[in-house]
Write an enzyme that holds these catalytic residues in place. Structure first.
Site, PDB file in Angstrom:
ATOM      1  N   CYS A 223       4.126  -1.609   9.390  1.00  0.00           N
ATOM      2  CA  CYS A 223       4.880  -2.557   8.565  1.00  0.00           C
ATOM      3  C   CYS A 223       6.032  -3.146   9.381  1.00  0.00           C
ATOM      4  O   CYS A 223       5.808  -3.829  10.367  1.00  0.00           O
ATOM      5  CB  CYS A 223       5.335  -1.902   7.265  1.00  0.00           C
ATOM      6  SG  CYS A 223       5.874  -3.111   6.014  1.00  0.00           S
TER       7      CYS A 223
ATOM      8  N   HIS B 261       0.022  -0.706   5.178  1.00  0.00           N
ATOM      9  CA  HIS B 261       0.490   0.685   5.155  1.00  0.00           C
ATOM     10  C   HIS B 261      -0.714   1.626   5.204  1.00  0.00           C
ATOM     11  O   HIS B 261      -1.353   1.858   4.172  1.00  0.00           O
ATOM     12  CB  HIS B 261       1.301   0.965   3.888  1.00  0.00           C
ATOM     13  CG  HIS B 261       2.640   0.324   3.867  1.00  0.00           C
ATOM     14  ND1 HIS B 261       3.769   0.934   4.378  1.00  0.00           N
ATOM     15  CD2 HIS B 261       3.041  -0.887   3.421  1.00  0.00           C
ATOM     16  CE1 HIS B 261       4.813   0.128   4.226  1.00  0.00           C
ATOM     17  NE2 HIS B 261       4.395  -0.986   3.657  1.00  0.00           N
TER      18      HIS B 261
ATOM     19  N   GLU C 269      -0.688   4.763   5.294  1.00  0.00           N
ATOM     20  CA  GLU C 269      -0.411   5.926   4.450  1.00  0.00           C
ATOM     21  C   GLU C 269      -0.657   5.653   2.974  1.00  0.00           C
ATOM     22  O   GLU C 269      -0.743   6.590   2.166  1.00  0.00           O
ATOM     23  CB  GLU C 269       1.027   6.416   4.676  1.00  0.00           C
ATOM     24  CG  GLU C 269       2.125   5.577   4.033  1.00  0.00           C
ATOM     25  CD  GLU C 269       2.500   4.320   4.814  1.00  0.00           C
ATOM     26  OE1 GLU C 269       3.495   3.688   4.420  1.00  0.00           O
ATOM     27  OE2 GLU C 269       1.816   3.975   5.788  1.00  0.00           O
TER      28      GLU C 269
END
Length: 205
Positions: A83, A185, A187
């Protein structure tokens, strides 16, 4: 294999750490210590927030920018920016003023300007990752995005590895040699993101 997850007060560290461990990283250190960064075998730079604030926070951590430059650019250790961590790889960012990035990938981070007024900014939610050229880490799929600014590389098209569509193409991944940056992202991108992190942990650029 020691992985340094950089803590400079501007990243979703807990979620990124958990995702990296789920991807198989056993030797992970969350750190703001330049000496640890200088010895790490892999480095991940997260980032959430405004470009300028993140750049300032990273430079405020004693010796870390210098250690990153040596370990990543000179010694070739695998690097992943996430990001705003990806955006900081650029020359400059234009969020709330003009701010210097790390200057690793030629380009500027600018506000997304959709082609239609019906398209919302920020760009938020699941969207396709569309590779623009082959890269061992970047595969087509769906990932989770949340951002209002995006990388533009006027003379660095070869460094743009993937785009996504948000009323026009928006950069989704950049990279060169041992460096990769992703705007989405991992994650938060479930199976797609976990698979990318697994490939990063096995990467031998």
């Amino acid at each position: 294999m020691t992985l340094a997850l950089i803590d400079y007060g501007a990243g979703n560290l807990h979620s990124v750490e958990n995702a990296l461990r789920a991807a198989g990283c056993d030797d992970l250190i969350v750190t703001a210590d330049a000496d640890i960064v200088a010895r790490a075998d892999r480095i991940v730079l997260p980032g959430v927030g405004a470009f300028g604030a993140c750049a300032k926070a990273l430079r405020a951590v004693d010796g870390v920018v210098e250690a990153l430059d040596v370990r990543v650019r000179q010694q070739g250790m695998p690097f992943l920016g996430i990001c705003v961590g990806m955006q900081l790889m650029a020359d400059t960012g234009e969020e709330l003023g003009v701010h210097d990035g790390l200057g690793w990938i030629a380009g500027t981070v600018r506000r997304i300007e959709p082609a239609t007024i019906a398209t919302k900014v920020p760009h938020m939610g699941w969207n396709d990752v569309i590779p623009t050229r082959p890269h061992v880490l970047v595969e087509p799929g769906e990932a989770y995005f949340l951002h209002s600014y995006a990388f533009e590389g006027d003379e660095a098209a070869a460094d743009i590895l993937a785009t996504t569509e948000h009323s026009g193409p928006v950069t989704a991944a950049i990279g060169r040699d041992n460096m990769l940056g992703v705007q989405f992202h991992p994650e938060k991108s479930q199976r797609y993101g976990l698979a990318l992190l697994e490939r990063f942990l096995a990467w031998r650029p």
